[in-house]
Design a protein around this motif. Structure first.
Motif, PDB file in Angstrom:
ATOM      1  N   ASP A   8      14.305   5.347   1.025  1.00 31.09           N
ATOM      2  CA  ASP A   8      13.339   6.432   1.160  1.00 31.09           C
ATOM      3  C   ASP A   8      11.921   5.997   0.794  1.00 31.09           C
ATOM      4  O   ASP A   8      10.991   6.798   0.910  1.00 31.09           O
ATOM      5  CB  ASP A   8      13.747   7.619   0.279  1.00 31.09           C
ATOM      6  N   HIS A   9      11.742   4.769   0.363  1.00 32.15           N
ATOM      7  CA  HIS A   9      10.419   4.282  -0.014  1.00 32.15           C
ATOM      8  C   HIS A   9       9.477   4.199   1.185  1.00 32.15           C
ATOM      9  O   HIS A   9       8.264   4.206   1.009  1.00 32.15           O
ATOM     10  CB  HIS A   9      10.515   2.909  -0.689  1.00 32.15           C
ATOM     11  N   ILE A  10      10.019   4.125   2.374  1.00 27.86           N
ATOM     12  CA  ILE A  10       9.183   4.013   3.566  1.00 27.86           C
ATOM     13  C   ILE A  10       8.380   5.301   3.803  1.00 27.86           C
ATOM     14  O   ILE A  10       7.307   5.267   4.407  1.00 27.86           O
ATOM     15  CB  ILE A  10      10.024   3.631   4.811  1.00 27.86           C
ATOM     16  N   LEU A  11       8.871   6.407   3.288  1.00 27.76           N
ATOM     17  CA  LEU A  11       8.152   7.671   3.444  1.00 27.76           C
ATOM     18  C   LEU A  11       6.850   7.683   2.641  1.00 27.76           C
ATOM     19  O   LEU A  11       5.901   8.359   3.009  1.00 27.76           O
ATOM     20  CB  LEU A  11       9.040   8.844   3.033  1.00 27.76           C
ATOM     21  N   ASN A  12       6.827   6.944   1.560  1.00 28.48           N
ATOM     22  CA  ASN A  12       5.638   6.868   0.700  1.00 28.48           C
ATOM     23  C   ASN A  12       5.065   5.456   0.699  1.00 28.48           C
ATOM     24  O   ASN A  12       4.713   4.922  -0.354  1.00 28.48           O
ATOM     25  CB  ASN A  12       5.988   7.300  -0.719  1.00 28.48           C
ATOM     26  N   PHE A  13       4.957   4.854   1.868  1.00 29.40           N
ATOM     27  CA  PHE A  13       4.495   3.469   1.922  1.00 29.40           C
ATOM     28  C   PHE A  13       3.052   3.316   1.458  1.00 29.40           C
ATOM     29  O   PHE A  13       2.651   2.247   1.015  1.00 29.40           O
ATOM     30  CB  PHE A  13       4.670   2.879   3.325  1.00 29.40           C
ATOM     31  N   LYS A  14       2.256   4.380   1.541  1.00 31.70           N
ATOM     32  CA  LYS A  14       0.867   4.289   1.080  1.00 31.70           C
ATOM     33  C   LYS A  14       0.775   4.094  -0.425  1.00 31.70           C
ATOM     34  O   LYS A  14      -0.241   3.620  -0.923  1.00 31.70           O
ATOM     35  CB  LYS A  14       0.089   5.544   1.473  1.00 31.70           C
ATOM     36  N   LYS A  15       1.823   4.441  -1.137  1.00 30.82           N
ATOM     37  CA  LYS A  15       1.828   4.288  -2.595  1.00 30.82           C
ATOM     38  C   LYS A  15       2.578   3.036  -3.038  1.00 30.82           C
ATOM     39  O   LYS A  15       2.662   2.765  -4.228  1.00 30.82           O
ATOM     40  CB  LYS A  15       2.457   5.520  -3.239  1.00 30.82           C
ATOM     41  N   ALA A  29      -4.432  -2.271  -0.855  1.00 32.72           N
ATOM     42  CA  ALA A  29      -3.199  -1.976  -1.591  1.00 32.72           C
ATOM     43  C   ALA A  29      -3.499  -1.636  -3.041  1.00 32.72           C
ATOM     44  O   ALA A  29      -2.949  -0.668  -3.582  1.00 32.72           O
ATOM     45  CB  ALA A  29      -2.251  -3.164  -1.527  1.00 32.72           C
ATOM     46  N   PHE A  30      -4.365  -2.366  -3.667  1.00 30.00           N
ATOM     47  CA  PHE A  30      -4.633  -2.119  -5.078  1.00 30.00           C
ATOM     48  C   PHE A  30      -5.500  -0.878  -5.295  1.00 30.00           C
ATOM     49  O   PHE A  30      -5.446  -0.269  -6.362  1.00 30.00           O
ATOM     50  CB  PHE A  30      -5.260  -3.335  -5.739  1.00 30.00           C
ATOM     51  N   ILE A  31      -6.252  -0.462  -4.298  1.00 26.04           N
ATOM     52  CA  ILE A  31      -7.022   0.775  -4.412  1.00 26.04           C
ATOM     53  C   ILE A  31      -6.138   1.986  -4.125  1.00 26.04           C
ATOM     54  O   ILE A  31      -6.123   2.952  -4.882  1.00 26.04           O
ATOM     55  CB  ILE A  31      -8.241   0.747  -3.464  1.00 26.04           C
ATOM     56  N   TRP A  32      -5.382   1.958  -3.032  1.00 24.55           N
ATOM     57  CA  TRP A  32      -4.552   3.089  -2.653  1.00 24.55           C
ATOM     58  C   TRP A  32      -3.380   3.313  -3.611  1.00 24.55           C
ATOM     59  O   TRP A  32      -2.946   4.433  -3.808  1.00 24.55           O
ATOM     60  CB  TRP A  32      -4.000   2.916  -1.254  1.00 24.55           C
ATOM     61  N   THR A  33      -2.840   2.229  -4.113  1.00 21.36           N
ATOM     62  CA  THR A  33      -1.645   2.360  -4.957  1.00 21.36           C
ATOM     63  C   THR A  33      -1.995   2.402  -6.436  1.00 21.36           C
ATOM     64  O   THR A  33      -1.139   2.194  -7.267  1.00 21.36           O
ATOM     65  CB  THR A  33      -0.659   1.221  -4.688  1.00 21.36           C
ATOM     66  N   LYS A  34      -3.234   2.676  -6.739  1.00 20.05           N
ATOM     67  CA  LYS A  34      -3.691   2.739  -8.121  1.00 20.05           C
ATOM     68  C   LYS A  34      -2.963   3.885  -8.823  1.00 20.05           C
ATOM     69  O   LYS A  34      -2.969   5.027  -8.366  1.00 20.05           O
ATOM     70  CB  LYS A  34      -5.198   2.978  -8.154  1.00 20.05           C
ATOM     71  N   PRO A  35      -2.320   3.582  -9.967  1.00 16.32           N
ATOM     72  CA  PRO A  35      -1.598   4.655 -10.658  1.00 16.32           C
ATOM     73  C   PRO A  35      -2.571   5.686 -11.239  1.00 16.32           C
ATOM     74  O   PRO A  35      -3.673   5.344 -11.660  1.00 16.32           O
ATOM     75  CB  PRO A  35      -0.822   3.924 -11.752  1.00 16.32           C
TER      76      PRO A  35
END
Length: 130
Positions: A59-66, A122-128
């Motif tokens: 199910d990780h493909i649904l939230n690939f932006k994160k 990736a590091f900007i969009w997936t920033k926690p």
């Protein structure tokens, strides 16, 4: 991936090939150096493909932006697929086709920019969220 056995096997094979190619290196033939790069690139692409398959089946493909690993895998696979012919035939292209080698060099530089741009995204969009 949870199974590190494949990674260790491919790493061991690559280190053996790398050692052998540098042990038998001859000054006039550059193809031996290109063998270790090509084999390492193919092993890396196999591991990236398996990681993509793992992501698609979950199910990780649904939230690939994160998902940082999605973007890292995408950037690395684009870079290595695009530069494999450049490094695999580097010695041949330098000696025989200077225009083709210059075009591959330009492609190499563009793919470098693409790779690091994808890493930045990736590091900007997936920033926690903190």
């Amino acid at each position: 991936m949870k199974n590190t056995k494949l990674f260790r096997i491919l790493l061991s094979l690559y280190l053996i090939i790398f050692t052998l190619t540098h042990y038998f290196e001859i000054e006039k033939t550059r193809i031996i150096n290109e063998v270790s790069y090509s084999v390492g690139c193919l092993f890396l692409l196999v591991l990236i493909l398996l990681e993509f398959i793992k992501q698609i089946k979950s199910d990780h493909i649904l939230n690939f932006k994160k998902d940082t690993m999605f973007f890292v895998n995408l950037g690395v696979s684009l870079f290595y697929i695009g530069t494999l012919p450049f490094f695999a035939f580097d010695g041949f292209a330098v000696e025989n086709m200077k225009i083709l080698w210059a075009n591959y060099w330009t492609l190499f530089l563009i793919l470098n920019y693409v790779l690091y741009s994808i890493f930045i995204i990736a590091f900007i969009w997936t920033k926690p969220n903190t």
